[in-house]
Design a protein around this motif. Structure first.
Motif, PDB file in Angstrom:
ATOM      1  N   THR A 218      35.966  37.443  35.332  1.00 47.77           N
ATOM      2  CA  THR A 218      34.888  37.489  36.293  1.00 47.77           C
ATOM      3  C   THR A 218      34.304  38.822  36.513  1.00 47.77           C
ATOM      4  O   THR A 218      33.126  39.317  36.509  1.00 47.77           O
ATOM      5  CB  THR A 218      34.570  36.751  37.541  1.00 47.77           C
ATOM      6  N   LEU A 219      35.353  39.872  36.882  1.00 50.01           N
ATOM      7  CA  LEU A 219      35.123  41.175  37.096  1.00 50.01           C
ATOM      8  C   LEU A 219      34.579  41.679  35.966  1.00 50.01           C
ATOM      9  O   LEU A 219      33.785  42.708  35.955  1.00 50.01           O
ATOM     10  CB  LEU A 219      36.483  41.972  37.706  1.00 50.01           C
ATOM     11  N   LEU A 220      35.287  41.642  34.896  1.00 49.46           N
ATOM     12  CA  LEU A 220      34.705  42.084  33.440  1.00 49.46           C
ATOM     13  C   LEU A 220      33.301  41.704  33.309  1.00 49.46           C
ATOM     14  O   LEU A 220      32.493  42.736  32.830  1.00 49.46           O
ATOM     15  CB  LEU A 220      35.567  41.776  32.501  1.00 49.46           C
ATOM     16  N   ASN A 221      33.091  40.498  33.381  1.00 48.13           N
ATOM     17  CA  ASN A 221      31.492  40.087  33.273  1.00 48.13           C
ATOM     18  C   ASN A 221      30.510  40.798  34.299  1.00 48.13           C
ATOM     19  O   ASN A 221      29.503  41.089  33.654  1.00 48.13           O
ATOM     20  CB  ASN A 221      31.421  38.587  33.604  1.00 48.13           C
ATOM     21  N   PHE A 222      30.978  40.803  35.510  1.00 46.61           N
ATOM     22  CA  PHE A 222      30.235  41.629  36.585  1.00 46.61           C
ATOM     23  C   PHE A 222      29.870  43.282  36.173  1.00 46.61           C
ATOM     24  O   PHE A 222      28.935  43.678  36.072  1.00 46.61           O
ATOM     25  CB  PHE A 222      30.954  41.443  37.892  1.00 46.61           C
ATOM     26  N   MET A 223      31.211  43.737  35.513  1.00 49.32           N
ATOM     27  CA  MET A 223      30.830  45.331  35.189  1.00 49.32           C
ATOM     28  C   MET A 223      30.159  45.346  33.914  1.00 49.32           C
ATOM     29  O   MET A 223      29.420  46.367  33.867  1.00 49.32           O
ATOM     30  CB  MET A 223      32.250  45.887  35.211  1.00 49.32           C
TER      31      MET A 223
END
Length: 518
Positions: A218-223
């Motif tokens: 989810t961090l990757l998607n956000f960034m």
């Protein structure tokens, strides 16, 4: 951080120099100028060293209930975005594959090039515990002195003041008219205006979309979304020059009401050196960037010299940073520069900015401890009240929408074009993400989707001018923004909100003009 007077403390300042290709033409900096900095990082220091020196100390303060801010300042091309986030395409789908992973951080294998923001999120997730293992994040950019939500395809959002920072007129208060009052002589007393002010003061973003980050994916998607949607262009001094200030806000509602703000400031530049003078749009962007940074500099100067008046309202950027500068907040300022002789004046200006920041003292104040069970109940009750108000507004026609007085064929045609607009706009965002991730042969599909979006946007805007679609009233939009914030807070506290009816932000003429996505 240097403690002062028991409850006051100086803003923490760090300095990092970018590697210089031409080592023979490096400037020497007087050591006395560097003494105010709590940490000085040389070009050979890695991202982990930057995080440990400049940011790791604020994690415990944030978890204890203190507001925290971390912002990066420096000239264009000095490594601000690299320090805060990492290199370009650092968050694509291949970033966690074995050949790209070179470091173990908080028990998670990550690329060593990841910057301060992803490390901070992983640190918070690792320490949050089982009951509150997610972080709520919002991401906005300040472009041409307007605030846009990066999580909602750059929809324009408001930056509102509250407390003593907000001008309040009689028309903004509540006029008590329930009874007629007279003085001792029988003379009529006009109705009084009651203005209620919250105990806290400052500015906040209204209606920014909240995203839940619970793991690395989810961090990757956000960034990926932030990198794909943030405004950036190339010029003579930087291949990936940020043309806007990026503000990310983190919170853990189930742990405390405190917020952690991270700000990637756009770099100051001289348009002759950068070549922006030859391009009208780039020149206008540079002027707005320099103007907002000048406003920030005036605020810093006023605070460091102890002036009673600080011009926070000069720009949207300084309004958002009000609590971080001289307010009740743990603030870390990270200055980036280069020893390149060609950039000596810009580097010295950045160092002097950091020196002024080091003279500012903030107030230590924890956010009020709350009963989370009671807070959830209050949010649920407020959500029910808002839904009732929204229902009344919809019945009264205040929510806008299709005009029933128009022929059914025109109404169906408008909704059909709106559906096509959403589909092409979504495809356009996917193309942009693929291009930034390095995927080839996506330029042609992107140009096609852009042409379709512009065409449908024009058709819809012309239709709206005829009156087939009515804009909602301002009160309805505010209710919807408040509803979005409450639902996001409940999600972040682990509440099941599947039973809560989903409602999209209303379509307005202004939102469609800026790129409405629902």
């Amino acid at each position: 951080m240097e403690k002062k007077n028991g409850h006051s403390f100086a803003i923490s300042t760090s300095l990092r120099f970018k590697p210089n290709d031409d080592s023979e033409n490096e400037i020497e900096i007087n050591k006395n100028l560097l003494s105010p900095f709590s940490s000085i990082l040389s070009p050979h220091h890695d991202q982990l060293k930057c995080y440990n020196d400049a940011c790791v100390g604020t994690v415990d303060q944030f978890r204890k209930g203190y507001n925290c801010t971390f912002f990066v300042y420096g000239q264009t091309g000095s490594g601000k975005t690299y320090t805060l986030f990492g290199p370009p395409n650092a968050f694509n789908g291949k970033s966690l594959e074995d050949e790209n992973v070179s470091e173990v951080f908080k028990g998670i294998s990550i690329p060593s090039t990841w910057g301060i923001f992803p490390r901070l999120v992983l640190h918070l997730l690792g320490q949050s515990g089982v009951n509150h293992s997610s972080v709520i994040a919002t991401a906005v950019e300040i472009y041409m002195d307007n605030c846009y939500d990066l999580m909602k395809d750059k929809q324009k959002i408001a930056v509102a003041g509250y407390g003593r920072s907000c001008k309040t007129s009689g028309r903004g208060g509540f006029i008590e008219t329930t009874q007629v009052r007279r003085d001792s002589t029988g003379k009529w007393i006009p109705p009084s205006t009651t203005v209620t002010r919250p105990k806290t003061e400052g500015y906040e973003m209204r209606g920014a979309k909240s995203v839940i980050i619970s793991d690395v994916r989810t961090l990757l998607n956000f960034m990926c979304i932030v990198e794909a949607t943030r405004t950036s262009k190339s010029h003579n001094l930087n291949e990936r020059s940020s043309r806007s200030h990026c503000v990310i806000t983190l919170s853990i509602p189930s742990l405390s009401p405190s917020k952690y703000m991270l700000v990637d400031l756009a770099g100051s530049e001289r348009i002759v050196k950068s070549g922006a003078i030859k391009d009208f749009t780039k020149a206008a962007e540079a002027r707005n960037i320099n103007t907002s940074l000048t406003s920030l500099g005036r605020c810093i100067s006023a605070l460091s010299s102890g002036n009673s008046f600080v011009p926070y309202r000069d720009s949207v950027l300084t309004m958002l940073l009000k609590q971080s500068l001289g307010g009740k907040c743990f603030t870390s300022v990270f200055i980036t520069g280069t020893r390149d002789e060609k950039m000596s004046s810009e580097t010295m200006a950045s160092i002097q900015f950091g020196m002024r920041c080091a003279r500012i003292t903030n107030q230590k104040q924890t956010t009020q401890k709350i009963n989370f069970k009671k807070m959830k109940e209050e949010l649920r009750a407020e959500l029910n009240d808002i839904d009732e108000d929204i229902s009344v507004m919809i019945k009264s026609g205040s929510a806008g929408g299709l005009n029933p007085d128009f022929p059914k064929s025109l109404q169906l045609s408008f909704m059909s074009n709106l559906k096509k607009y959403h589909a092409h706009n979504s495809a356009l965002q996917h193309c942009k993400q693929h291009i930034k991730a390095g995927k080839k042969h996506m330029e042609k599909p992107m140009k096609y989707e852009e042409s379709q979006v512009r065409n449908l946007q024009g058709i819809l805007l012309r239709s709206m001018t005829t009156g087939v679609w009515k804009d909602p009233c301002a009160a309805y939009i505010k209710k919807m923004q408040k509803r979005t914030d409450i639902v996001s807070s409940l999600k972040g506290m682990g509440e099941n909100v599947e039973s809560v009816p989903k409602m999209e932000m209303p379509l307005t003429f202004d939102n469609l003009l800026l790129g409405y996505n629902g």
